[in-house]
Design a protein around this motif. Structure first.
Motif, PDB file in Angstrom:
ATOM      1  N   ALA A   1      12.022 -14.883 -13.124  1.00  0.00           N
ATOM      2  CA  ALA A   1      12.144 -13.563 -13.750  1.00  0.00           C
ATOM      3  C   ALA A   1      12.516 -12.510 -12.717  1.00  0.00           C
ATOM      4  N   ASP A   2      11.902 -12.561 -11.548  1.00  0.00           N
ATOM      5  CA  ASP A   2      12.195 -11.607 -10.482  1.00  0.00           C
ATOM      6  C   ASP A   2      13.656 -11.707 -10.048  1.00  0.00           C
ATOM      7  N   THR A   3      14.144 -12.930  -9.870  1.00  0.00           N
ATOM      8  CA  THR A   3      15.524 -13.134  -9.418  1.00  0.00           C
ATOM      9  C   THR A   3      16.525 -12.675 -10.472  1.00  0.00           C
ATOM     10  N   LEU A   4      16.274 -13.019 -11.735  1.00  0.00           N
ATOM     11  CA  LEU A   4      17.181 -12.604 -12.805  1.00  0.00           C
ATOM     12  C   LEU A   4      17.180 -11.088 -12.975  1.00  0.00           C
ATOM     13  N   ALA A   5      16.012 -10.474 -12.836  1.00  0.00           N
ATOM     14  CA  ALA A   5      15.939  -9.011 -12.956  1.00  0.00           C
ATOM     15  C   ALA A   5      16.721  -8.339 -11.835  1.00  0.00           C
ATOM     16  N   ARG A   6      16.691  -8.907 -10.634  1.00  0.00           N
ATOM     17  CA  ARG A   6      17.477  -8.364  -9.524  1.00  0.00           C
ATOM     18  C   ARG A   6      18.970  -8.438  -9.827  1.00  0.00           C
ATOM     19  N   LEU A   7      19.356  -9.408 -10.655  1.00  0.00           N
ATOM     20  CA  LEU A   7      20.755  -9.577 -11.023  1.00  0.00           C
ATOM     21  C   LEU A   7      21.139  -8.747 -12.247  1.00  0.00           C
ATOM     22  N   GLY A   8      20.182  -8.029 -12.818  1.00  0.00           N
ATOM     23  CA  GLY A   8      20.475  -7.165 -13.945  1.00  0.00           C
ATOM     24  C   GLY A   8      20.307  -7.808 -15.304  1.00  0.00           C
ATOM     25  N   VAL A   9      19.651  -8.951 -15.383  1.00  0.00           N
ATOM     26  CA  VAL A   9      19.430  -9.641 -16.655  1.00  0.00           C
ATOM     27  C   VAL A   9      18.164  -9.098 -17.313  1.00  0.00           C
TER      28      VAL A   9
ATOM     29  N   ALA B   1       0.823  -1.215   0.000  1.00  0.00           N
ATOM     30  CA  ALA B   1       0.000   0.000   0.000  1.00  0.00           C
ATOM     31  C   ALA B   1       0.853   1.259   0.000  1.00  0.00           C
ATOM     32  N   ALA B   2       2.119   1.145   0.410  1.00  0.00           N
ATOM     33  CA  ALA B   2       3.001   2.312   0.406  1.00  0.00           C
ATOM     34  C   ALA B   2       3.328   2.765  -1.008  1.00  0.00           C
ATOM     35  N   GLY B   3       3.120   1.865  -1.993  1.00  0.00           N
ATOM     36  CA  GLY B   3       3.305   2.243  -3.388  1.00  0.00           C
ATOM     37  C   GLY B   3       4.740   2.525  -3.780  1.00  0.00           C
ATOM     38  N   ILE B   4       5.698   1.834  -3.166  1.00  0.00           N
ATOM     39  CA  ILE B   4       7.121   2.049  -3.466  1.00  0.00           C
ATOM     40  C   ILE B   4       7.548   1.085  -4.567  1.00  0.00           C
ATOM     41  N   ALA B   5       7.896   1.630  -5.712  1.00  0.00           N
ATOM     42  CA  ALA B   5       8.296   0.796  -6.851  1.00  0.00           C
ATOM     43  C   ALA B   5       9.723   0.311  -6.668  1.00  0.00           C
ATOM     44  N   PRO B   6      10.021  -0.920  -7.084  1.00  0.00           N
ATOM     45  CA  PRO B   6      11.395  -1.427  -6.961  1.00  0.00           C
ATOM     46  C   PRO B   6      12.315  -0.741  -7.959  1.00  0.00           C
ATOM     47  N   SER B   7      13.581  -0.697  -7.627  1.00  0.00           N
ATOM     48  CA  SER B   7      14.554  -0.106  -8.544  1.00  0.00           C
ATOM     49  C   SER B   7      14.946  -1.130  -9.599  1.00  0.00           C
ATOM     50  N   ILE B   8      15.339  -0.643 -10.772  1.00  0.00           N
ATOM     51  CA  ILE B   8      15.790  -1.512 -11.853  1.00  0.00           C
ATOM     52  C   ILE B   8      17.308  -1.544 -11.817  1.00  0.00           C
ATOM     53  N   VAL B   9      17.862  -2.750 -11.728  1.00  0.00           N
ATOM     54  CA  VAL B   9      19.312  -2.912 -11.640  1.00  0.00           C
ATOM     55  C   VAL B   9      19.951  -2.538 -12.966  1.00  0.00           C
ATOM     56  N   ASP B  10      20.966  -1.720 -12.917  1.00  0.00           N
ATOM     57  CA  ASP B  10      21.706  -1.326 -14.119  1.00  0.00           C
ATOM     58  C   ASP B  10      23.185  -1.569 -13.849  1.00  0.00           C
ATOM     59  N   THR B  11      23.662  -2.751 -14.236  1.00  0.00           N
ATOM     60  CA  THR B  11      25.051  -3.124 -13.969  1.00  0.00           C
ATOM     61  C   THR B  11      25.720  -3.539 -15.257  1.00  0.00           C
ATOM     62  N   GLY B  12      27.002  -3.337 -15.304  1.00  0.00           N
ATOM     63  CA  GLY B  12      27.748  -3.735 -16.495  1.00  0.00           C
ATOM     64  C   GLY B  12      27.888  -5.236 -16.617  1.00  0.00           C
ATOM     65  N   GLY B  13      27.905  -5.947 -15.452  1.00  0.00           N
ATOM     66  CA  GLY B  13      28.124  -7.386 -15.516  1.00  0.00           C
ATOM     67  C   GLY B  13      26.937  -8.141 -16.058  1.00  0.00           C
ATOM     68  N   GLY B  14      25.763  -7.963 -15.403  1.00  0.00           N
ATOM     69  CA  GLY B  14      24.594  -8.716 -15.836  1.00  0.00           C
ATOM     70  C   GLY B  14      23.924  -8.094 -17.035  1.00  0.00           C
ATOM     71  N   HIS B  15      24.098  -6.770 -17.246  1.00  0.00           N
ATOM     72  CA  HIS B  15      23.430  -6.080 -18.338  1.00  0.00           C
ATOM     73  C   HIS B  15      23.940  -6.626 -19.664  1.00  0.00           C
ATOM     74  N   GLY B  16      23.068  -6.970 -20.532  1.00  0.00           N
ATOM     75  CA  GLY B  16      23.450  -7.532 -21.816  1.00  0.00           C
ATOM     76  C   GLY B  16      23.025  -8.964 -21.954  1.00  0.00           C
ATOM     77  N   HIS B  17      22.938  -9.697 -20.854  1.00  0.00           N
ATOM     78  CA  HIS B  17      22.429 -11.058 -20.907  1.00  0.00           C
ATOM     79  C   HIS B  17      20.910 -11.015 -21.065  1.00  0.00           C
ATOM     80  N   ARG B  18      20.395 -11.853 -21.947  1.00  0.00           N
ATOM     81  CA  ARG B  18      18.947 -11.911 -22.191  1.00  0.00           C
ATOM     82  C   ARG B  18      18.464 -13.331 -21.975  1.00  0.00           C
ATOM     83  N   VAL B  19      17.389 -13.455 -21.207  1.00  0.00           N
ATOM     84  CA  VAL B  19      16.818 -14.767 -20.896  1.00  0.00           C
ATOM     85  C   VAL B  19      15.339 -14.760 -21.222  1.00  0.00           C
ATOM     86  N   ALA B  20      14.875 -15.796 -21.906  1.00  0.00           N
ATOM     87  CA  ALA B  20      13.453 -15.984 -22.192  1.00  0.00           C
ATOM     88  C   ALA B  20      12.892 -17.018 -21.226  1.00  0.00           C
TER      89      ALA B  20
END
Length: 610
Positions: free
Chosen positions: A243-251, A212-231
């Motif tokens: 999907a949640d776990t991979l997004a936390r890792l920057g995928v 209910a606090a309406g706090i949106a999660p941050s989007i990870v922007d890292t050089g290591g995980g950024h660029g990997h794509r998973v379907a």
């Protein structure tokens, strides 16, 4: 302490960026000037996931080294004292064996066997790794959520932090706060001193107020995980958790699903009165807000394939399609004859495309899906609803509290009953002939085989029959020649092995499509573990560079004697059975502030004393 560090520890930022391990540290946060001993910095969610992947790799390597020589694995993983102990114990035993000056005796053979046992025990201990104190409720939870810790946060009114801690292992706080089998409560030590803590209700309380606090999660922007794509194929519990776990890792994650909206059986299979759509939206919206893309109305094997996903630039594919193909009795007809399968029935009810029901409804099956279908039928105006199942009342797989709720609303039960044949009149079912069941056996494939009693035939009137006898996995879309290799068989995570002619793309499977129908928390745990395995394979160098210490230490609490009031379990308000039958509104309400605080105070914090 720097302003940025103070900022990162604000409750709203913990919910936005992920739980920090040191929040419950021995060092008080206000005015903190020095770091903890051996501190490597406060770990955010991504750091902790990298540490978790690295810990698993170290644990496996330690086991291999301990097979070479006992104690090597312990020394490699930093457990110096244990390593010295195991390394010294083996030479001592072998030295006694080699002392054969007085001749070889039976005792020497015994010592030789003992040396082998020592070798094996050192291997097992090295693979297990260091173990911190864990409460029984945490051990019983498939996701291993730190139950006493988030309950303590709720007790102190730190609800955003409590939700952040739940999200550390489980993204479905709203669902599992309402419709979880809560094995944690069955192992709660309070069972020995009154009644167990209402863990599930406390989780729901924290989730509802935290969302209910309406706090949106941050989007990870890292050089290591950024660029990997998973379907990810499948937008159910395991797919969305991965999907949640991979997004936390920057995928960069894209989820494909044949349904138009994400959620799988949480959205389409759970009855509205148990899990409202608004609650699902809170869980799913937060996952998608991490940058996860969703593409609905896509059937794998038809609209997309391994080859097409490889051509789109995806590095890996995770199959998490669940087990959605409903089983039907051989003699059952179609909907025009009055027959429905429970999964399709519940999907239509959830979408408010209500099937037409006539008079008396019989639901065949004894699981939770059967209970949901029966309670939905009551709300749709059925004159009488009966559940017929082959199991006895005590052996029904449905949760006891769900059975009690169904009975209170007026559902009737016919336990120990097997369908012999259906009776039709003018092309519609009017009844079925049943037999009494003596016992229930399982065939080699695990299927239920009822042993009926000859001569006990009787008729059960039925104007509509809903079959809830289970579901199975449909993997017909997989290419021929694909095999599976277990990565973590205990959590149902497998790596796909393609033939040389198949596209060069990493394939994985997890969740119910591997282990069969299970609970949401089990599927979520499988998806999370699959995501960690995928990232470990895609970002080998980054995972290898990650060097973090697990510095989590709980704040000590003073011992308090038990109080008589702590032996009474608080309960949330519920709609009366009469009112519940006439509406699809949620039956059980949320805890009040006072109720949640008093229930949280009952927690014995077992993880502080074990």
């Amino acid at each position: 302490m720097s302003n940025s560090l103070i900022d990162s520890l604000r409750p709203e930022n913990l919910l936005r960026t992920g739980y920090k391990d040191c929040v419950l540290c021995e060092v008080l946060r206000p005015g903190e000037e020095e770091r903890c001993r051996n501190c490597s910095g406060r770990l955010d969610q991504r750091d902790r996931l990298l540490w978790e992947i690295g810990r698993e790799r170290i644990r496996k390597s330690a086991g291999v080294l301990s097979l070479v020589y006992p104690g090597l694995g312990h020394l490699y993983s930093g457990r110096i004292a244990s390593g010295i102990f195991w390394a010294a114990l083996l030479p001592l035993s072998l030295g006694l064996v080699l002392n054969v000056g007085s001749g070889i005796t039976f005792g020497h053979g015994f010592l030789l066997v003992e040396a082998g046992v020592i070798w094996w025990m050192a291997y097992v201990d090295a693979r297990r790794g260091p173990r911190e104190a864990v409460a029984p409720c945490e051990s019983a939870c498939p996701a291993h959520i730190r139950v006493p810790d988030y309950i303590a946060l709720v007790r102190d009114g730190r609800l955003l932090e409590a939700l952040a801690l739940v999200h550390d292992k489980l993204p479905f706080a709203a669902f599992c706060g309402r419709a979880c089998p809560h094995p944690c409560e069955q192992k709660c030590v309070r069972n020995e001193f009154g009644e167990p803590i209402a863990i599930m209700a406390i989780k729901r309380y924290a989730a509802d107020f935290g969302y209910a606090a309406g706090i949106a999660p941050s989007i990870v922007d890292t050089g290591g995980g950024h660029g990997h794509r998973v379907a990810i194929v499948g937008a159910g519990a395991s797919g969305l958790s991965a999907a949640d776990t991979l997004a936390r890792l920057g995928v960069l994650v894209t989820v494909f699903d044949p349904y138009g909206e994400p959620g799988g059986m949480m959205r389409y299979g759970a009855a509205e009165f148990r899990f409202p759509a608004d609650a699902l939206l809170m869980d799913v919206t937060r996952i998608l807000a991490r940058g996860v893309r969703f593409r609905g109305g896509i059937t794998f094997g038809k609209d997309v394939t391994f080859s097409s996903l490889a051509a789109e630039g995806f590095d890996a594919v995770l199959i998490a399609v669940g087990a959605h193909e409903a089983l039907r009795l051989p003699a059952a007809g179609g909907e025009d004859q009055g027959f429905h399968d429970a999964l399709s029935f519940l999907v239509r009810v959830r979408e408010h495309r209500f099937p037409r029901l006539r008079g008396r409804v019989v639901v065949i099956g004894g699981g939770n899906v059967a209970i949901d279908a029966a309670r939905c039928a009551l709300r749709m105006g059925a004159s009488e609803v009966t559940i017929a199942c082959v199991e006895s009342r005590e052996a029904m797989p449905a949760f006891a509290w769900e059975i009690e709720a169904a009975v209170s609303e007026g559902v009737k039960f016919l336990p120990g009953t097997a369908v012999n044949r259906f009776l039709l009149e003018d092309g519609r079912v009017t009844a079925f002939e049943a037999l009494k069941v003596e016992r229930v056996d399982l065939d080699p494939d695990g299927r239920v085989v009822p042993r009926t009693v000859p001569g006990t035939e009787f008729e059960v009137p039925a104007d509509t029959v809903v079959m809830a006898i289970g579901s199975r996995v449909d993997l017909s879309f997989l290419p021929a020649g694909v095999s599976r290799k277990p990565t973590d068989a205990g959590r149902h995570v497998f790596r796909l092995q393609f033939s040389p002619r198949e596209p060069r793309i990493a394939g994985y499977m997890c969740g119910d499509c591997v282990g069969g129908p299970g609970t949401v928390v089990e599927a979520s745990t499988s998806g999370r573990e699959a995501a960690l395995n995928i990232f470990a394979d895609l970002a080998v160098e980054e995972v290898g560079r990650a060097r973090y210490r697990d510095n989590y230490r709980r704040r000590p609490e003073s011992h308090l004697p038990d109080r008589p009031g702590w032996r009474i379990r608080r309960k949330a308000e519920r709609l009366s059975p009469e009112a519940a039958r006439g509406t699809f509104d949620e039956v059980e309400m949320r805890f009040t502030d006072r109720c949640a605080r008093e229930e949280a105070e009952r927690c014995a914090r077992c993880n502080l004393s074990l």
